[in-house]
Motif scaffolding. Sequence first.
Motif, short mmCIF file in Angstrom:
data_model
loop_
_atom_site.label_atom_id
_atom_site.label_comp_id
_atom_site.label_asym_id
_atom_site.label_seq_id
_atom_site.Cartn_x
_atom_site.Cartn_y
_atom_site.Cartn_z
N ALA A 72 2.39 7.20 -7.53
CA ALA A 72 1.67 7.95 -8.58
C ALA A 72 1.59 7.12 -9.86
N LEU A 73 2.71 6.48 -10.23
CA LEU A 73 2.72 5.70 -11.48
C LEU A 73 1.76 4.52 -11.39
N SER A 74 1.85 3.76 -10.30
CA SER A 74 1.01 2.55 -10.19
C SER A 74 -0.46 2.92 -9.97
N GLY A 75 -0.70 3.99 -9.22
CA GLY A 75 -2.08 4.40 -9.00
C GLY A 75 -2.74 4.90 -10.28
N GLY A 76 -1.95 5.51 -11.15
CA GLY A 76 -2.49 6.05 -12.40
C GLY A 76 -2.44 5.05 -13.55
N ALA A 77 -1.92 3.83 -13.27
CA ALA A 77 -1.66 2.88 -14.37
C ALA A 77 -2.95 2.44 -15.07
N GLY A 78 -4.03 2.26 -14.29
CA GLY A 78 -5.31 1.84 -14.88
C GLY A 78 -5.83 2.92 -15.83
N GLN A 79 -5.81 4.16 -15.34
CA GLN A 79 -6.29 5.27 -16.18
C GLN A 79 -5.44 5.39 -17.44
N PHE A 80 -4.14 5.15 -17.28
CA PHE A 80 -3.23 5.22 -18.44
C PHE A 80 -3.66 4.22 -19.51
N VAL A 81 -4.01 3.01 -19.07
CA VAL A 81 -4.44 1.96 -20.02
C VAL A 81 -5.73 2.38 -20.71
N PHE A 82 -6.71 2.83 -19.93
CA PHE A 82 -8.00 3.18 -20.56
C PHE A 82 -7.84 4.38 -21.50
N ASP B 239 0.83 -1.20 0.00
CA ASP B 239 0.00 0.00 0.00
C ASP B 239 0.87 1.27 0.00
N PRO B 240 0.26 2.41 -0.37
CA PRO B 240 1.05 3.63 -0.61
C PRO B 240 1.96 4.04 0.57
N ASP B 241 1.45 3.99 1.80
CA ASP B 241 2.31 4.42 2.92
C ASP B 241 3.55 3.54 3.02
N THR B 242 3.35 2.24 2.86
CA THR B 242 4.47 1.29 2.95
C THR B 242 5.47 1.55 1.84
N ILE B 243 4.96 1.82 0.63
CA ILE B 243 5.87 2.07 -0.50
C ILE B 243 6.72 3.31 -0.21
N GLU B 244 6.08 4.35 0.33
CA GLU B 244 6.83 5.58 0.59
C GLU B 244 7.81 5.41 1.75
N GLN B 245 7.43 4.55 2.73
CA GLN B 245 8.38 4.29 3.81
C GLN B 245 9.58 3.51 3.28
N ARG B 246 9.30 2.52 2.44
CA ARG B 246 10.37 1.63 1.96
C ARG B 246 11.32 2.35 0.99
N PHE B 247 10.78 3.18 0.10
CA PHE B 247 11.60 3.78 -0.96
C PHE B 247 11.87 5.27 -0.75
N GLY B 248 11.28 5.84 0.31
CA GLY B 248 11.44 7.27 0.55
C GLY B 248 10.34 8.04 -0.15
N LYS B 249 10.13 9.25 0.35
CA LYS B 249 9.00 10.07 -0.12
C LYS B 249 9.12 10.38 -1.62
N ASP B 250 10.34 10.64 -2.09
CA ASP B 250 10.51 11.05 -3.48
C ASP B 250 10.28 9.87 -4.43
N VAL B 251 11.15 8.84 -4.31
CA VAL B 251 11.04 7.68 -5.21
C VAL B 251 9.73 6.94 -4.96
N GLY B 252 9.43 6.69 -3.68
CA GLY B 252 8.18 5.99 -3.33
C GLY B 252 6.96 6.74 -3.84
N GLY B 253 7.01 8.08 -3.71
CA GLY B 253 5.88 8.89 -4.17
C GLY B 253 5.68 8.74 -5.68
N LYS B 254 6.80 8.67 -6.42
CA LYS B 254 6.67 8.49 -7.87
C LYS B 254 6.08 7.11 -8.19
N MET B 255 6.49 6.10 -7.42
CA MET B 255 5.97 4.74 -7.66
C MET B 255 4.47 4.68 -7.36
#
Length: 430
Positions: free
Chosen positions: A103-113, A85-101
Amino acid sequence: MIRNERDTISNSLWTATANPAPDCPPLSGDTDCDIAIIGGGFTGLSAALHLAELGRRVVVLEAETPGWAASGRNGGQVNPGLKEDPDTIEQRFGKDVGGKMVALSGGAGQFVFDLIQRLDISCAARQTGWIQPVHSAKSEATVRTRVEQWRRRGAPLRMLTREETADLLGCDAYSAAMIDQRGGNLHPLNYALGLADAALRAGASIHGQSRVTGFEMRGDHHLLRTEGGTVRAAKVLVCTNGYTDGLISPMRQTVVPIRSIQVATDILPHEIAQQILPQGHSASDSRRLLLYFRKDAAGRFIMGGRGDYSDKGIRRQMQALRDASVRLYPVLRDVPWKYAWGGFVAMTQDHYPHLDLVAPNMMASLGYNGRGVAMATVLGKVMADWASGTPEAALDYPVTRPRPIPFYFMRRPAVMATVAWSRFRDSLER
Ligand SMILES: Cc1cc2nc3c(=O)[nH]c(=O)nc-3n(C[C@H](O)[C@H](O)[C@H](O)COP(=O)(O)OP(=O)(O)OC[C@H]3O[C@@H](n4cnc5c(N)ncnc54)[C@H](O)[C@@H]3O)c2cc1C
Protein backbone atom coordinates in the motif's frame (compact mmCIF):
# COMPACT_ATOMS: atom_id res chain seq x y z
CA MET A 1 27.56 22.82 -12.57
CA ILE A 2 27.27 20.80 -9.37
CA ARG A 3 29.69 22.38 -6.90
CA ASN A 4 32.27 20.21 -5.13
CA GLU A 5 31.82 17.34 -7.57
CA ARG A 6 34.23 15.72 -10.03
CA ASP A 7 34.10 17.31 -13.51
CA THR A 8 32.92 14.22 -15.40
CA ILE A 9 29.61 14.07 -13.53
CA SER A 10 28.94 17.69 -12.61
CA ASN A 11 27.37 19.22 -15.74
CA SER A 12 23.77 18.77 -14.61
CA LEU A 13 20.72 19.94 -16.52
CA TRP A 14 18.86 20.25 -13.22
CA THR A 15 21.49 22.55 -11.69
CA ALA A 16 21.49 24.68 -14.85
CA THR A 17 17.70 25.12 -14.69
CA ALA A 18 17.21 25.28 -10.91
CA ASN A 19 14.97 27.70 -9.04
CA PRO A 20 16.73 30.00 -6.54
CA ALA A 21 17.79 27.96 -3.49
CA PRO A 22 16.54 28.88 -0.02
CA ASP A 23 19.09 30.29 2.37
CA CYS A 24 20.56 27.47 4.50
CA PRO A 25 23.57 28.87 6.38
CA PRO A 26 26.11 26.55 8.01
CA LEU A 27 25.52 25.61 11.63
CA SER A 28 27.26 28.06 13.90
CA GLY A 29 27.38 27.44 17.66
CA ASP A 30 25.53 24.98 19.86
CA THR A 31 21.82 24.29 19.54
CA ASP A 32 19.14 22.06 20.92
CA CYS A 33 16.14 20.44 19.21
CA ASP A 34 13.69 17.54 19.39
CA ILE A 35 14.88 15.78 16.24
CA ALA A 36 18.11 16.20 14.28
CA ILE A 37 18.26 15.00 10.67
CA ILE A 38 21.50 14.10 8.92
CA GLY A 39 21.24 14.60 5.13
CA GLY A 40 19.12 17.04 3.12
CA GLY A 41 17.80 15.00 0.19
CA PHE A 42 14.21 13.87 -0.35
CA THR A 43 14.30 11.58 2.72
CA GLY A 44 15.63 14.16 5.15
CA LEU A 45 13.61 17.05 3.75
CA SER A 46 10.36 15.08 3.72
CA ALA A 47 10.99 14.01 7.34
CA ALA A 48 11.83 17.59 8.33
CA LEU A 49 8.74 18.99 6.64
CA HIS A 50 6.35 16.51 8.24
CA LEU A 51 7.90 16.93 11.69
CA ALA A 52 7.90 20.72 11.49
CA GLU A 53 4.26 20.62 10.45
CA LEU A 54 3.57 18.69 13.68
CA GLY A 55 5.25 21.47 15.63
CA ARG A 56 8.46 19.55 16.43
CA ARG A 57 11.76 21.45 16.68
CA VAL A 58 13.82 20.05 13.79
CA VAL A 59 17.37 20.73 12.64
CA VAL A 60 18.67 19.36 9.30
CA LEU A 61 22.43 19.07 8.88
CA GLU A 62 23.51 18.73 5.25
CA ALA A 63 27.13 18.33 4.19
CA GLU A 64 26.67 20.39 1.00
CA THR A 65 23.35 22.04 0.07
CA PRO A 66 19.77 20.65 0.07
CA GLY A 67 19.28 18.41 -2.98
CA TRP A 68 23.03 18.36 -3.73
CA ALA A 69 23.26 14.56 -4.04
CA ALA A 70 20.99 11.99 -5.73
CA SER A 71 17.83 13.94 -4.98
CA GLY A 72 18.94 16.85 -7.14
CA ARG A 73 20.50 14.76 -9.90
CA ASN A 74 18.12 11.90 -10.69
CA GLY A 75 15.91 11.19 -13.69
CA GLY A 76 12.90 12.78 -12.01
CA GLN A 77 10.84 9.69 -12.79
CA VAL A 78 8.16 9.07 -10.21
CA ASN A 79 7.91 5.27 -10.24
CA PRO A 80 5.48 3.70 -7.76
CA GLY A 81 6.05 0.26 -6.26
CA LEU A 82 9.09 -1.70 -5.14
CA LYS A 83 11.34 -3.89 -7.23
CA GLU A 84 9.40 -7.04 -6.34
CA ASP A 85 5.74 -7.38 -7.22
CA PRO A 86 2.87 -7.23 -4.69
CA ASP A 87 2.23 -11.00 -4.39
CA THR A 88 5.92 -11.66 -3.75
CA ILE A 89 6.11 -8.87 -1.17
CA GLU A 90 3.12 -10.29 0.71
CA GLN A 91 4.55 -13.82 0.55
CA ARG A 92 7.94 -12.66 1.80
CA PHE A 93 6.75 -10.35 4.61
CA GLY A 94 3.32 -11.80 5.38
CA LYS A 95 -0.10 -10.43 4.57
CA ASP A 96 -0.08 -7.77 7.29
CA VAL A 97 3.41 -6.24 6.97
CA GLY A 98 3.69 -7.04 3.25
CA GLY A 99 0.24 -5.56 2.65
CA LYS A 100 1.31 -2.32 4.33
CA MET A 101 4.47 -2.20 2.18
CA VAL A 102 2.43 -2.75 -0.98
CA ALA A 103 0.00 0.00 0.00
CA LEU A 104 2.78 2.44 0.92
CA SER A 105 4.89 1.86 -2.19
CA GLY A 106 1.89 1.70 -4.51
CA GLY A 107 0.59 5.02 -3.17
CA ALA A 108 4.03 6.68 -3.09
CA GLY A 109 3.67 8.37 -6.49
CA GLN A 110 0.29 9.84 -5.60
CA PHE A 111 1.73 10.98 -2.27
CA VAL A 112 4.44 12.94 -4.11
CA PHE A 113 2.04 14.59 -6.54
CA ASP A 114 -0.39 15.47 -3.72
CA LEU A 115 2.43 16.95 -1.64
CA ILE A 116 3.62 19.08 -4.56
CA GLN A 117 0.10 20.34 -5.11
CA ARG A 118 -0.54 21.04 -1.42
CA LEU A 119 2.73 22.93 -1.01
CA ASP A 120 2.52 24.55 -4.45
CA ILE A 121 6.06 23.44 -5.35
CA SER A 122 7.18 24.69 -8.75
CA CYS A 123 8.93 21.62 -10.18
CA ALA A 124 7.21 20.86 -13.50
CA ALA A 125 5.42 17.84 -12.02
CA ARG A 126 3.34 15.85 -14.52
CA GLN A 127 1.36 12.75 -13.56
CA THR A 128 1.35 11.45 -17.10
CA GLY A 129 2.06 7.87 -16.07
CA TRP A 130 5.25 5.83 -16.05
CA ILE A 131 5.93 3.53 -19.00
CA GLN A 132 7.96 0.34 -18.68
CA PRO A 133 8.73 -0.91 -22.20
CA VAL A 134 9.70 -4.57 -22.49
CA HIS A 135 12.83 -5.73 -24.28
CA SER A 136 12.08 -9.47 -24.65
CA ALA A 137 9.32 -12.09 -24.53
CA LYS A 138 10.52 -13.10 -21.07
CA SER A 139 10.34 -9.55 -19.72
CA GLU A 140 6.91 -9.12 -21.29
CA ALA A 141 5.65 -12.10 -19.28
CA THR A 142 7.13 -10.59 -16.09
CA VAL A 143 5.57 -7.21 -16.76
CA ARG A 144 2.18 -8.78 -17.57
CA THR A 145 2.25 -10.50 -14.18
CA ARG A 146 3.08 -7.17 -12.52
CA VAL A 147 0.15 -5.48 -14.22
CA GLU A 148 -2.19 -8.31 -13.29
CA GLN A 149 -1.14 -8.25 -9.60
CA TRP A 150 -1.54 -4.48 -9.24
CA ARG A 151 -4.85 -4.46 -11.14
CA ARG A 152 -6.18 -7.09 -8.71
CA ARG A 153 -5.51 -4.48 -6.03
CA GLY A 154 -7.35 -1.79 -7.97
CA ALA A 155 -4.28 0.10 -9.28
CA PRO A 156 -4.49 1.84 -12.68
CA LEU A 157 -1.94 -0.18 -14.67
CA ARG A 158 -2.40 -1.73 -18.09
CA MET A 159 -0.44 -3.29 -20.92
CA LEU A 160 0.09 -1.30 -24.08
CA THR A 161 0.03 -2.96 -27.49
CA ARG A 162 2.97 -2.60 -29.87
CA GLU A 163 1.16 0.24 -31.65
CA GLU A 164 0.22 2.08 -28.45
CA THR A 165 3.78 1.70 -27.18
CA ALA A 166 5.16 3.15 -30.40
CA ASP A 167 2.68 6.05 -30.26
CA LEU A 168 3.46 7.02 -26.66
CA LEU A 169 7.23 6.52 -26.93
CA GLY A 170 7.57 7.88 -30.44
CA CYS A 171 9.72 4.93 -31.49
CA ASP A 172 9.11 1.31 -32.46
CA ALA A 173 12.01 -0.31 -30.62
CA TYR A 174 9.83 -2.13 -28.08
CA SER A 175 7.21 -4.80 -28.71
CA ALA A 176 4.96 -3.86 -25.76
CA ALA A 177 4.97 -1.91 -22.50
CA MET A 178 3.17 -1.40 -19.26
CA ILE A 179 1.81 1.97 -18.21
CA ASP A 180 1.33 2.84 -14.56
CA GLN A 181 -0.92 5.89 -14.35
CA ARG A 182 0.12 6.55 -10.75
CA GLY A 183 3.56 7.68 -11.93
CA GLY A 184 4.95 10.61 -13.86
CA ASN A 185 7.90 12.96 -13.79
CA LEU A 186 9.23 16.19 -12.32
CA HIS A 187 12.30 18.44 -12.05
CA PRO A 188 14.05 16.67 -9.16
CA LEU A 189 16.26 19.49 -7.91
CA ASN A 190 13.37 21.94 -7.90
CA TYR A 191 11.29 19.36 -6.04
CA ALA A 192 14.05 19.08 -3.40
CA LEU A 193 14.44 22.86 -3.16
CA GLY A 194 10.66 23.20 -2.86
CA LEU A 195 10.60 20.67 -0.01
CA ALA A 196 13.42 22.57 1.72
CA ASP A 197 11.57 25.84 1.32
CA ALA A 198 8.34 24.32 2.68
CA ALA A 199 10.16 22.76 5.64
CA LEU A 200 11.75 26.12 6.47
CA ARG A 201 8.38 27.85 6.25
CA ALA A 202 6.94 25.21 8.59
CA GLY A 203 9.63 26.07 11.14
CA ALA A 204 12.51 23.64 10.51
CA SER A 205 16.14 24.82 10.55
CA ILE A 206 18.29 23.61 7.65
CA HIS A 207 22.06 24.07 7.66
CA GLY A 208 24.11 23.54 4.52
CA GLN A 209 27.91 23.00 4.54
CA SER A 210 27.39 21.26 7.86
CA ARG A 211 28.74 17.73 7.62
CA VAL A 212 28.21 15.73 10.78
CA THR A 213 31.67 14.54 11.72
CA GLY A 214 30.93 12.77 14.99
CA PHE A 215 28.24 11.94 17.49
CA GLU A 216 27.94 10.64 21.04
CA MET A 217 25.22 9.76 23.55
CA ARG A 218 24.91 12.24 26.41
CA GLY A 219 22.42 10.71 28.85
CA ASP A 220 19.26 10.12 26.85
CA HIS A 221 20.25 12.62 24.13
CA HIS A 222 22.49 12.50 21.10
CA LEU A 223 25.09 15.15 20.49
CA LEU A 224 26.01 15.68 16.82
CA ARG A 225 29.18 17.57 15.92
CA THR A 226 29.90 19.65 12.80
CA GLU A 227 32.84 21.94 12.12
CA GLY A 228 30.75 24.97 13.14
CA GLY A 229 28.93 23.69 16.21
CA THR A 230 26.86 20.99 17.89
CA VAL A 231 23.24 19.86 17.91
CA ARG A 232 21.70 18.16 20.94
CA ALA A 233 18.65 16.08 20.02
CA ALA A 234 16.39 13.49 21.61
CA LYS A 235 16.11 11.58 18.31
CA VAL A 236 18.21 11.44 15.15
CA LEU A 237 17.18 10.49 11.62
CA VAL A 238 19.95 9.43 9.26
CA CYS A 239 19.11 10.19 5.62
CA THR A 240 22.37 9.79 3.74
CA ASN A 241 21.53 6.95 1.29
CA GLY A 242 24.22 6.46 -1.41
CA TYR A 243 26.36 9.15 0.26
CA THR A 244 26.55 7.37 3.61
CA ASP A 245 30.01 7.84 5.10
CA GLY A 246 31.67 6.06 8.00
CA LEU A 247 29.90 8.16 10.65
CA ILE A 248 27.71 5.35 12.00
CA SER A 249 29.71 2.20 11.68
CA PRO A 250 27.33 -0.53 10.51
CA MET A 251 25.38 1.71 8.11
CA ARG A 252 27.88 2.10 5.32
CA GLN A 253 28.13 -1.67 4.90
CA THR A 254 24.36 -2.09 4.42
CA VAL A 255 24.24 -0.47 0.96
CA VAL A 256 26.34 -0.54 -2.18
CA PRO A 257 26.59 2.87 -3.88
CA ILE A 258 26.24 2.45 -7.65
CA ARG A 259 26.85 5.26 -10.10
CA SER A 260 23.94 6.22 -12.34
CA ILE A 261 24.56 8.75 -15.13
CA GLN A 262 22.53 10.87 -17.53
CA VAL A 263 23.08 12.86 -20.71
CA ALA A 264 20.76 15.54 -22.10
CA THR A 265 20.36 17.62 -25.21
CA ASP A 266 19.65 21.33 -25.31
CA ILE A 267 16.04 22.38 -26.05
CA LEU A 268 15.07 20.44 -29.16
CA PRO A 269 13.53 22.11 -32.19
CA HIS A 270 9.76 21.70 -31.95
CA GLU A 271 9.51 19.37 -34.96
CA ILE A 272 11.99 16.96 -33.34
CA ALA A 273 10.66 17.27 -29.78
CA GLN A 274 7.11 16.45 -30.82
CA GLN A 275 8.22 13.10 -32.27
CA ILE A 276 9.72 11.90 -28.98
CA LEU A 277 7.47 10.93 -26.06
CA PRO A 278 4.86 13.29 -27.55
CA GLN A 279 2.56 13.20 -24.50
CA GLY A 280 5.28 13.87 -21.92
CA HIS A 281 5.67 10.37 -20.47
CA SER A 282 8.82 9.04 -18.89
CA ALA A 283 10.07 5.52 -19.51
CA SER A 284 12.48 3.07 -17.95
CA ASP A 285 12.80 -0.23 -19.74
CA SER A 286 12.81 -3.76 -18.39
CA ARG A 287 16.49 -4.56 -18.95
CA ARG A 288 18.68 -5.53 -16.00
CA LEU A 289 20.93 -2.62 -17.06
CA LEU A 290 18.00 -0.42 -17.81
CA LEU A 291 17.76 2.67 -19.97
CA TYR A 292 15.58 5.46 -18.56
CA PHE A 293 14.50 8.38 -20.68
CA ARG A 294 12.17 11.36 -20.88
CA LYS A 295 12.02 14.99 -21.94
CA ASP A 296 12.06 17.91 -19.52
CA ALA A 297 9.33 20.57 -19.51
CA ALA A 298 11.21 22.74 -22.02
CA GLY A 299 11.71 19.88 -24.50
CA ARG A 300 15.24 18.63 -23.81
CA PHE A 301 15.76 14.89 -24.24
CA ILE A 302 17.34 13.07 -21.27
CA MET A 303 18.75 9.53 -21.31
CA GLY A 304 20.07 7.70 -18.25
CA GLY A 305 21.71 4.40 -17.40
CA ARG A 306 24.32 2.62 -15.34
CA GLY A 307 27.59 4.47 -14.73
CA ASP A 308 31.09 3.47 -13.74
CA TYR A 309 33.53 4.32 -10.96
CA SER A 310 36.37 5.67 -13.18
CA ASP A 311 36.26 8.88 -15.24
CA LYS A 312 37.30 6.97 -18.36
CA GLY A 313 34.51 4.44 -17.87
CA ILE A 314 31.97 7.19 -17.16
CA ARG A 315 32.89 9.06 -20.38
CA ARG A 316 32.60 5.83 -22.37
CA GLN A 317 29.19 5.07 -20.88
CA MET A 318 27.94 8.60 -21.45
CA GLN A 319 28.76 8.17 -25.13
CA ALA A 320 27.00 4.78 -25.08
CA LEU A 321 23.87 6.54 -23.75
CA ARG A 322 24.00 9.11 -26.59
CA ASP A 323 24.41 6.26 -29.09
CA ALA A 324 21.49 4.34 -27.56
CA SER A 325 19.35 7.50 -27.80
CA VAL A 326 20.08 7.84 -31.51
CA ARG A 327 19.27 4.16 -32.05
CA LEU A 328 15.88 4.70 -30.38
CA TYR A 329 15.29 8.09 -31.98
CA PRO A 330 17.27 8.57 -35.21
CA VAL A 331 16.00 12.22 -35.35
CA LEU A 332 18.54 12.91 -32.57
CA ARG A 333 21.47 12.04 -34.86
CA ASP A 334 22.75 15.60 -35.38
CA VAL A 335 21.54 17.15 -32.17
CA PRO A 336 24.18 18.61 -29.81
CA TRP A 337 24.35 17.12 -26.31
CA LYS A 338 24.78 19.85 -23.73
CA TYR A 339 24.65 18.14 -20.34
CA ALA A 340 26.18 15.05 -18.73
CA TRP A 341 26.10 14.25 -15.02
CA GLY A 342 25.64 11.50 -12.46
CA GLY A 343 25.45 10.47 -8.84
CA PHE A 344 25.15 7.52 -6.49
CA VAL A 345 22.10 5.36 -5.98
CA ALA A 346 22.15 2.98 -3.00
CA MET A 347 21.46 -0.70 -3.64
CA THR A 348 20.64 -3.23 -0.94
CA GLN A 349 21.28 -6.95 -1.05
CA ASP A 350 17.58 -7.82 -0.89
CA HIS A 351 16.53 -4.96 -3.25
CA TYR A 352 14.29 -3.44 -0.55
CA PRO A 353 14.73 -0.06 1.14
CA HIS A 354 15.70 -0.48 4.79
CA LEU A 355 14.25 1.39 7.73
CA ASP A 356 16.95 0.56 10.26
CA LEU A 357 17.23 1.34 13.94
CA VAL A 358 20.97 2.05 13.96
CA ALA A 359 21.37 3.12 17.61
CA PRO A 360 19.01 3.95 20.48
CA ASN A 361 16.65 6.70 19.28
CA MET A 362 18.43 6.83 15.92
CA MET A 363 16.75 5.61 12.74
CA ALA A 364 18.02 5.46 9.15
CA SER A 365 16.13 5.06 5.89
CA LEU A 366 18.17 4.11 2.87
CA GLY A 367 18.58 1.76 -0.09
CA TYR A 368 15.92 2.86 -2.55
CA ASN A 369 17.55 0.84 -5.34
CA GLY A 370 17.02 3.65 -7.88
CA ARG A 371 13.40 4.39 -6.93
CA GLY A 372 13.86 7.14 -4.40
CA VAL A 373 11.79 9.98 -5.80
CA ALA A 374 8.61 8.35 -4.54
CA MET A 375 9.97 5.98 -1.87
CA ALA A 376 12.35 8.44 -0.16
CA THR A 377 9.51 10.93 0.14
CA VAL A 378 7.13 8.46 1.78
CA LEU A 379 9.77 6.87 3.99
CA GLY A 380 10.78 10.36 5.16
CA LYS A 381 7.17 10.69 6.32
CA VAL A 382 7.30 7.24 7.99
CA MET A 383 10.44 8.30 9.89
CA ALA A 384 8.65 11.48 10.93
CA ASP A 385 5.83 9.30 12.29
CA TRP A 386 8.36 7.25 14.28
CA ALA A 387 10.18 10.34 15.58
CA SER A 388 6.92 11.83 16.73
CA GLY A 389 5.98 8.80 18.76
CA THR A 390 4.26 6.19 16.55
CA PRO A 391 5.34 2.74 17.83
CA GLU A 392 7.49 0.66 15.46
CA ALA A 393 4.79 -1.96 14.92
CA ALA A 394 2.25 0.68 13.86
CA LEU A 395 4.48 2.20 11.15
CA ASP A 396 3.66 1.65 7.47
CA TYR A 397 7.03 -0.03 6.82
CA PRO A 398 8.90 -2.67 8.86
CA VAL A 399 11.73 -1.53 11.09
CA THR A 400 14.86 -3.66 10.96
CA ARG A 401 18.38 -3.67 12.41
CA PRO A 402 21.35 -2.92 10.14
CA ARG A 403 22.49 -6.02 8.23
CA PRO A 404 26.01 -5.45 6.87
CA ILE A 405 26.54 -7.03 3.44
CA PRO A 406 29.03 -9.95 3.67
CA PHE A 407 32.41 -9.39 1.96
CA TYR A 408 31.65 -5.66 1.70
CA PHE A 409 35.27 -4.89 0.84
CA MET A 410 34.67 -6.80 -2.44
CA ARG A 411 31.78 -4.53 -3.47
CA ARG A 412 33.42 -2.77 -6.43
CA PRO A 413 34.71 -5.88 -8.22
CA ALA A 414 31.39 -7.56 -7.37
CA VAL A 415 29.46 -4.68 -8.96
CA MET A 416 31.65 -4.77 -12.09
CA ALA A 417 31.16 -8.52 -12.42
CA THR A 418 27.40 -8.21 -11.92
CA VAL A 419 27.21 -5.44 -14.53
CA ALA A 420 29.10 -7.56 -17.07
CA TRP A 421 26.91 -10.58 -16.32
CA SER A 422 23.70 -8.51 -16.56
CA ARG A 423 24.80 -7.01 -19.88
CA PHE A 424 25.46 -10.50 -21.21
CA ARG A 425 22.04 -11.79 -20.04
CA ASP A 426 20.28 -8.72 -21.48
CA SER A 427 22.00 -9.35 -24.80
CA LEU A 428 20.73 -12.95 -24.87
CA GLU A 429 17.14 -11.80 -24.35
CA ARG A 430 16.46 -9.75 -27.41
C1 LIG B 1 21.62 9.70 -11.77
C2 LIG B 1 20.50 9.21 -10.89
C3 LIG B 1 19.26 8.94 -11.48
C4 LIG B 1 18.19 8.50 -10.67
N1 LIG B 1 16.95 8.40 -11.25
C5 LIG B 1 15.89 8.15 -10.46
C6 LIG B 1 14.58 8.22 -11.00
O1 LIG B 1 14.38 8.61 -12.16
N2 LIG B 1 13.53 7.89 -10.18
C7 LIG B 1 13.72 7.53 -8.87
O2 LIG B 1 12.74 7.23 -8.18
N3 LIG B 1 14.95 7.50 -8.32
C8 LIG B 1 16.04 7.83 -9.07
N4 LIG B 1 17.28 7.87 -8.51
C9 LIG B 1 17.42 7.56 -7.07
C10 LIG B 1 17.01 8.74 -6.18
O3 LIG B 1 17.57 9.93 -6.64
C11 LIG B 1 17.46 8.48 -4.73
O4 LIG B 1 16.96 7.23 -4.30
C12 LIG B 1 16.95 9.55 -3.76
O5 LIG B 1 17.24 10.83 -4.23
C13 LIG B 1 17.58 9.34 -2.39
O6 LIG B 1 17.28 10.45 -1.58
P1 LIG B 1 17.98 10.61 -0.18
O7 LIG B 1 17.48 11.87 0.41
O8 LIG B 1 17.79 9.39 0.63
O9 LIG B 1 19.55 10.69 -0.50
P2 LIG B 1 20.44 11.82 -1.27
O10 LIG B 1 19.60 12.70 -2.12
O11 LIG B 1 21.54 11.10 -1.90
O12 LIG B 1 20.92 12.71 -0.06
C14 LIG B 1 21.80 12.26 0.93
C15 LIG B 1 22.42 13.52 1.55
O13 LIG B 1 23.15 13.18 2.71
C16 LIG B 1 24.23 14.11 2.83
N5 LIG B 1 25.22 13.56 3.75
C17 LIG B 1 25.93 12.41 3.65
N6 LIG B 1 26.72 12.25 4.74
C18 LIG B 1 26.49 13.32 5.56
C19 LIG B 1 27.00 13.73 6.83
N7 LIG B 1 27.92 13.00 7.51
N8 LIG B 1 26.55 14.90 7.36
C20 LIG B 1 25.62 15.65 6.71
N9 LIG B 1 25.12 15.30 5.49
C21 LIG B 1 25.54 14.15 4.93
C22 LIG B 1 24.72 14.24 1.39
O14 LIG B 1 25.47 15.43 1.19
C23 LIG B 1 23.40 14.21 0.61
O15 LIG B 1 22.93 15.50 0.28
C24 LIG B 1 18.38 8.27 -9.28
C25 LIG B 1 19.63 8.53 -8.71
C26 LIG B 1 20.67 8.99 -9.49
C27 LIG B 1 22.00 9.28 -8.86
